[in-house]
Design a protein around this motif. Structure first.
Motif, PDB file in Angstrom:
ATOM      1  N   VAL A 146      86.961 -21.490  32.907  1.00  0.00           N
ATOM      2  CA  VAL A 146      86.367 -22.475  32.006  1.00  0.00           C
ATOM      3  C   VAL A 146      84.853 -22.305  32.032  1.00  0.00           C
ATOM      4  O   VAL A 146      84.224 -22.333  33.090  1.00  0.00           O
ATOM      5  N   ARG A 147      84.271 -22.129  30.874  1.00  0.00           N
ATOM      6  CA  ARG A 147      82.820 -21.929  30.750  1.00  0.00           C
ATOM      7  C   ARG A 147      82.113 -23.276  30.734  1.00  0.00           C
ATOM      8  O   ARG A 147      82.363 -24.123  29.894  1.00  0.00           O
ATOM      9  N   GLN A 148      81.208 -23.460  31.685  1.00  0.00           N
ATOM     10  CA  GLN A 148      80.452 -24.709  31.735  1.00  0.00           C
ATOM     11  C   GLN A 148      79.424 -24.758  30.607  1.00  0.00           C
ATOM     12  O   GLN A 148      78.686 -23.806  30.374  1.00  0.00           O
ATOM     13  N   VAL A 149      79.397 -25.893  29.912  1.00  0.00           N
ATOM     14  CA  VAL A 149      78.386 -26.130  28.879  1.00  0.00           C
ATOM     15  C   VAL A 149      77.273 -27.004  29.426  1.00  0.00           C
ATOM     16  O   VAL A 149      76.091 -26.725  29.236  1.00  0.00           O
ATOM     17  N   PHE A 150      77.636 -28.062  30.128  1.00  0.00           N
ATOM     18  CA  PHE A 150      76.624 -28.865  30.830  1.00  0.00           C
ATOM     19  C   PHE A 150      77.276 -29.616  31.982  1.00  0.00           C
ATOM     20  O   PHE A 150      78.478 -29.827  32.019  1.00  0.00           O
ATOM     21  N   GLY A 209      83.030 -28.386  29.572  1.00  0.00           N
ATOM     22  CA  GLY A 209      83.148 -26.942  29.421  1.00  0.00           C
ATOM     23  C   GLY A 209      84.254 -26.581  28.454  1.00  0.00           C
ATOM     24  O   GLY A 209      84.982 -27.433  27.940  1.00  0.00           O
ATOM     25  N   VAL A 210      84.393 -25.280  28.219  1.00  0.00           N
ATOM     26  CA  VAL A 210      85.350 -24.769  27.237  1.00  0.00           C
ATOM     27  C   VAL A 210      86.157 -23.639  27.849  1.00  0.00           C
ATOM     28  O   VAL A 210      85.602 -22.729  28.477  1.00  0.00           O
ATOM     29  N   SER A 211      87.467 -23.707  27.654  1.00  0.00           N
ATOM     30  CA  SER A 211      88.361 -22.621  28.051  1.00  0.00           C
ATOM     31  C   SER A 211      88.881 -21.963  26.785  1.00  0.00           C
ATOM     32  O   SER A 211      89.566 -22.595  25.979  1.00  0.00           O
ATOM     33  N   GLU A 212      88.530 -20.689  26.575  1.00  0.00           N
ATOM     34  CA  GLU A 212      88.984 -19.980  25.374  1.00  0.00           C
ATOM     35  C   GLU A 212      90.485 -19.730  25.461  1.00  0.00           C
ATOM     36  O   GLU A 212      91.026 -19.482  26.540  1.00  0.00           O
ATOM     37  N   ARG A 213      91.158 -19.808  24.308  1.00  0.00           N
ATOM     38  CA  ARG A 213      92.595 -19.546  24.281  1.00  0.00           C
ATOM     39  C   ARG A 213      92.874 -18.082  24.595  1.00  0.00           C
ATOM     40  O   ARG A 213      92.165 -17.184  24.161  1.00  0.00           O
ATOM     41  N   SER A 214      93.923 -17.867  25.338  1.00  0.00           N
ATOM     42  CA  SER A 214      94.356 -16.511  25.619  1.00  0.00           C
ATOM     43  C   SER A 214      94.909 -15.868  24.353  1.00  0.00           C
ATOM     44  O   SER A 214      95.512 -16.522  23.505  1.00  0.00           O
ATOM     45  N   LYS A 215      94.706 -14.582  24.200  1.00  0.00           N
ATOM     46  CA  LYS A 215      95.248 -13.863  23.057  1.00  0.00           C
ATOM     47  C   LYS A 215      96.770 -13.853  23.068  1.00  0.00           C
ATOM     48  O   LYS A 215      97.411 -13.563  22.068  1.00  0.00           O
ATOM     49  N   LYS A 216      97.354 -14.183  24.225  1.00  0.00           N
ATOM     50  CA  LYS A 216      98.806 -14.221  24.328  1.00  0.00           C
ATOM     51  C   LYS A 216      99.393 -15.472  23.675  1.00  0.00           C
ATOM     52  O   LYS A 216     100.582 -15.535  23.396  1.00  0.00           O
ATOM     53  N   ALA A 221     100.646 -17.979  21.084  1.00  0.00           N
ATOM     54  CA  ALA A 221     101.183 -17.768  19.739  1.00  0.00           C
ATOM     55  C   ALA A 221     100.632 -18.819  18.784  1.00  0.00           C
ATOM     56  O   ALA A 221     100.945 -19.996  18.907  1.00  0.00           O
ATOM     57  N   ASN A 222      99.806 -18.366  17.846  1.00  0.00           N
ATOM     58  CA  ASN A 222      99.273 -19.250  16.809  1.00  0.00           C
ATOM     59  C   ASN A 222      98.749 -20.579  17.340  1.00  0.00           C
ATOM     60  O   ASN A 222      99.239 -21.650  16.991  1.00  0.00           O
ATOM     61  N   PRO A 223      97.763 -20.541  18.231  1.00  0.00           N
ATOM     62  CA  PRO A 223      97.223 -21.801  18.742  1.00  0.00           C
ATOM     63  C   PRO A 223      96.596 -22.608  17.612  1.00  0.00           C
ATOM     64  O   PRO A 223      95.953 -22.069  16.734  1.00  0.00           O
ATOM     65  N   ILE A 224      96.799 -23.911  17.654  1.00  0.00           N
ATOM     66  CA  ILE A 224      96.236 -24.760  16.613  1.00  0.00           C
ATOM     67  C   ILE A 224      94.727 -24.842  16.768  1.00  0.00           C
ATOM     68  O   ILE A 224      93.999 -24.879  15.792  1.00  0.00           O
ATOM     69  N   HIS A 225      94.251 -24.844  17.998  1.00  0.00           N
ATOM     70  CA  HIS A 225      92.817 -24.861  18.242  1.00  0.00           C
ATOM     71  C   HIS A 225      92.418 -23.622  19.037  1.00  0.00           C
ATOM     72  O   HIS A 225      93.229 -22.998  19.707  1.00  0.00           O
ATOM     73  N   LYS A 226      91.126 -23.310  18.966  1.00  0.00           N
ATOM     74  CA  LYS A 226      90.652 -22.071  19.578  1.00  0.00           C
ATOM     75  C   LYS A 226      90.607 -22.136  21.087  1.00  0.00           C
ATOM     76  O   LYS A 226      90.565 -21.105  21.752  1.00  0.00           O
ATOM     77  N   GLY A 227      90.566 -23.321  21.651  1.00  0.00           N
ATOM     78  CA  GLY A 227      90.470 -23.419  23.086  1.00  0.00           C
ATOM     79  C   GLY A 227      90.790 -24.807  23.577  1.00  0.00           C
ATOM     80  O   GLY A 227      91.136 -25.694  22.809  1.00  0.00           O
ATOM     81  N   CYS A 228      90.664 -24.974  24.895  1.00  0.00           N
ATOM     82  CA  CYS A 228      90.828 -26.278  25.518  1.00  0.00           C
ATOM     83  C   CYS A 228      89.440 -26.770  25.905  1.00  0.00           C
ATOM     84  O   CYS A 228      88.655 -26.034  26.510  1.00  0.00           O
ATOM     85  N   TYR A 229      89.138 -27.999  25.561  1.00  0.00           N
ATOM     86  CA  TYR A 229      87.837 -28.586  25.863  1.00  0.00           C
ATOM     87  C   TYR A 229      88.004 -29.490  27.073  1.00  0.00           C
ATOM     88  O   TYR A 229      88.868 -30.374  27.088  1.00  0.00           O
ATOM     89  N   VAL A 230      87.205 -29.242  28.080  1.00  0.00           N
ATOM     90  CA  VAL A 230      87.426 -29.843  29.396  1.00  0.00           C
ATOM     91  C   VAL A 230      86.293 -30.800  29.733  1.00  0.00           C
ATOM     92  O   VAL A 230      85.112 -30.439  29.639  1.00  0.00           O
ATOM     93  N   PHE A 231      86.665 -32.015  30.117  1.00  0.00           N
ATOM     94  CA  PHE A 231      85.705 -33.018  30.567  1.00  0.00           C
ATOM     95  C   PHE A 231      86.016 -33.382  32.016  1.00  0.00           C
ATOM     96  O   PHE A 231      87.148 -33.772  32.332  1.00  0.00           O
ATOM     97  N   GLY A 232      85.018 -33.242  32.874  1.00  0.00           N
ATOM     98  CA  GLY A 232      85.109 -33.750  34.231  1.00  0.00           C
ATOM     99  C   GLY A 232      84.429 -35.102  34.265  1.00  0.00           C
ATOM    100  O   GLY A 232      83.198 -35.192  34.169  1.00  0.00           O
ATOM    101  N   LEU A 233      85.230 -36.163  34.358  1.00  0.00           N
ATOM    102  CA  LEU A 233      84.703 -37.528  34.326  1.00  0.00           C
ATOM    103  C   LEU A 233      84.476 -38.042  35.741  1.00  0.00           C
ATOM    104  O   LEU A 233      85.225 -37.695  36.654  1.00  0.00           O
ATOM    105  N   PRO A 234      83.473 -38.883  35.935  1.00  0.00           N
ATOM    106  CA  PRO A 234      83.293 -39.494  37.254  1.00  0.00           C
ATOM    107  C   PRO A 234      84.518 -40.318  37.628  1.00  0.00           C
ATOM    108  O   PRO A 234      85.224 -40.837  36.766  1.00  0.00           O
ATOM    109  N   GLY A 235      84.753 -40.466  38.913  1.00  0.00           N
ATOM    110  CA  GLY A 235      85.951 -41.160  39.374  1.00  0.00           C
ATOM    111  C   GLY A 235      85.885 -42.666  39.270  1.00  0.00           C
ATOM    112  O   GLY A 235      86.928 -43.325  39.119  1.00  0.00           O
TER     113      GLY A 235
END
Length: 412
Positions: free
Chosen positions: A268-272, A286-293, A295-309
């Motif tokens: 996962v690539r950190q953005v901030f 951050g952003v995790s790019e979809r694997s080329k494996k 099949a027809n992902p609806i979105h290009k990647g998974c968007y990841v939020f690390g929230l405080p506890g």
């Protein structure tokens, strides 16, 4: 450290534009329309009666009184077989087609039906009748080929009814994002367990799932990940299969705050990391790019939020930042949080080195909106937010805000 505006800019820049999919009309509530809709029929499709009564020629009842011969009865769903000629009237029900020759409907309360004569007579005794009275002309609401809904319209019950009226049993909408929710920490126990010394219930999962559902997403709870790398890594991999992944806890600088490093290990690539805001400073995105494996992902990647506890930190970050990403994916405008103005009900002293989103209760009246500051003990004081319906944003610094000061309020 990013400002709130810089963080919102980064989220909008990273999250891909929404992708449309066709769904049954009954599954479209709360989604956003991804196509323009033109009506394929006139609405109403014929001149129709707006109430039960008698279809007449207005010229026969200009004084409000008349005796007209009874012609026939037309129910909703039936078609008149005879035209209304001078001196005649047709009994008609609400929604039924208006017979030819008639140009008004007299309500049944102003009539008396007398069937002792042949033909029967309708006695009318009411106000003068005017052309067009109690009828709705063909195409008054919508004409065939007319644009009734634009792409980008959120679908409420009335829009869904309009789609049905236009003959759409399926509709193109923007995909409802699947949002994985993963709480982290050895101190957490499921909500149905009694916490032992040093433990707390996993309230964040239920709270975040409700926020996501209310914002138009589909929550996918993943349970609790322990402060152990192998367990956390396994749960993160499962969450990355969704459109968004929310991790609650483990993003600060403590010994067991393993989330940032495990996200990096998962590609996962950190953005901030960290935002100048209170509560919610440790926020990670951050952003995790979809694997080329995939099949027809609806979105290009998974968007990841690390929230405080801390629960209020998680809640505030979800409302401001996660919801911005969801609006982007759902095609909702505006994408940024939208504040409304309200006058401060009482004087309030605020101090802090970061902009603070403080729980507040907003009320509306004929004189405008007012807002009261809720007593709140900080980011772990979740119960205090039950007395609030929004957040007042106080700028960084120390100031006394007098009663009547206009504040920015972000409704929940």
């Amino acid at each position: 450290m990013f400002t709130v505006e810089q963080a919102l800019d980064a989220i909008i820049a990273e999250v891909a534009a929404p992708v449309a999919a066709r769904v049954p009309l009954g599954e479209s509530l709360g989604l956003v329309l991804a196509e323009d809709i033109d009506s394929d029929v006139d609405t109403p499709p014929f001149d129709k009666a707006l109430m039960d009564g008698y279809a007449v020629r207005a010229a026969d009842v200009t004084s409000g009184r008349a005796e007209l011969r009874f012609l026939e009865e037309v129910m909703a769903g039936q078609v008149p077989t005879r035209a209304v000629e001078p001196g005649w009237a047709t009994r008609i029900m609400t929604g039924a087609p208006l017979p030819a020759g008639a140009d008004a409907v007299v309500r049944v309360e102003d009539t008396q039906f007398r069937d002792s004569k042949e033909p029967a007579v309708v006695a009318i005794d009411g106000a003068p009748v005017t052309v067009g009275q109690s009828i709705m002309r063909q195409g008054t609401s919508t004409q065939r080929g007319q644009r009734v809904l634009n792409s980008g319209t959120p679908l409420r019950p009335q829009e869904i009814g309009t789609l049905a009226e236009s003959g759409r049993d399926q509709v193109a909408v923007y995909h409802r994002p699947r949002v994985a929710i993963l709480a982290t920490g050895d101190e957490l126990v499921p909500v149905n367990e009694i916490p032992q010394p040093g433990q707390i219930r996993n309230s964040n999962e239920s709270m975040l799932a409700a926020q996501i559902q209310r914002a138009g997403g589909e929550p996918v709870p993943l349970g609790i990940a322990r402060d152990e790398r192998a367990n956390l890594r396994e749960r993160i991999e499962a969450g990355l299969a969704c459109d968004l992944l929310l991790l609650s806890g483990g993003v600060s600088a403590g010994k067991l705050d393993l989330v940032p490093s495990e996200l990096q290990a998962a590609g996962v690539r950190q953005v901030f990391h960290k935002v100048r805001v209170k509560p919610g400073k440790p926020l990670w995105f951050g952003v995790s790019e979809r694997s080329k494996k995939d099949a027809n992902p609806i979105h290009k990647g998974c968007y990841v939020f690390g929230l405080p506890g801390n629960p209020v930190s998680s809640m505030v970050c979800c409302e401001i930042f996660v919801r911005t990403a969801l609006r982007r994916l759902l095609g909702i405008e505006p994408q940024r949080p939208l504040a409304v103005s309200a006058r401060l009900e009482h004087e309030y002293r605020h101090q802090g080195n970061r902009p603070t989103y403080h729980p507040a209760q907003m009320e509306s009246s004929l004189t405008g909106r007012t807002v009261s500051i809720v007593s709140w003990q900080g980011s772990s004081d979740l119960r205090a937010t039950t007395a609030a319906n929004g957040m007042v944003c106080f700028p960084a610094g120390e100031a006394v805000y007098s009663a009547g000061t206009v504040m920015d309020v972000y409704p929940w």
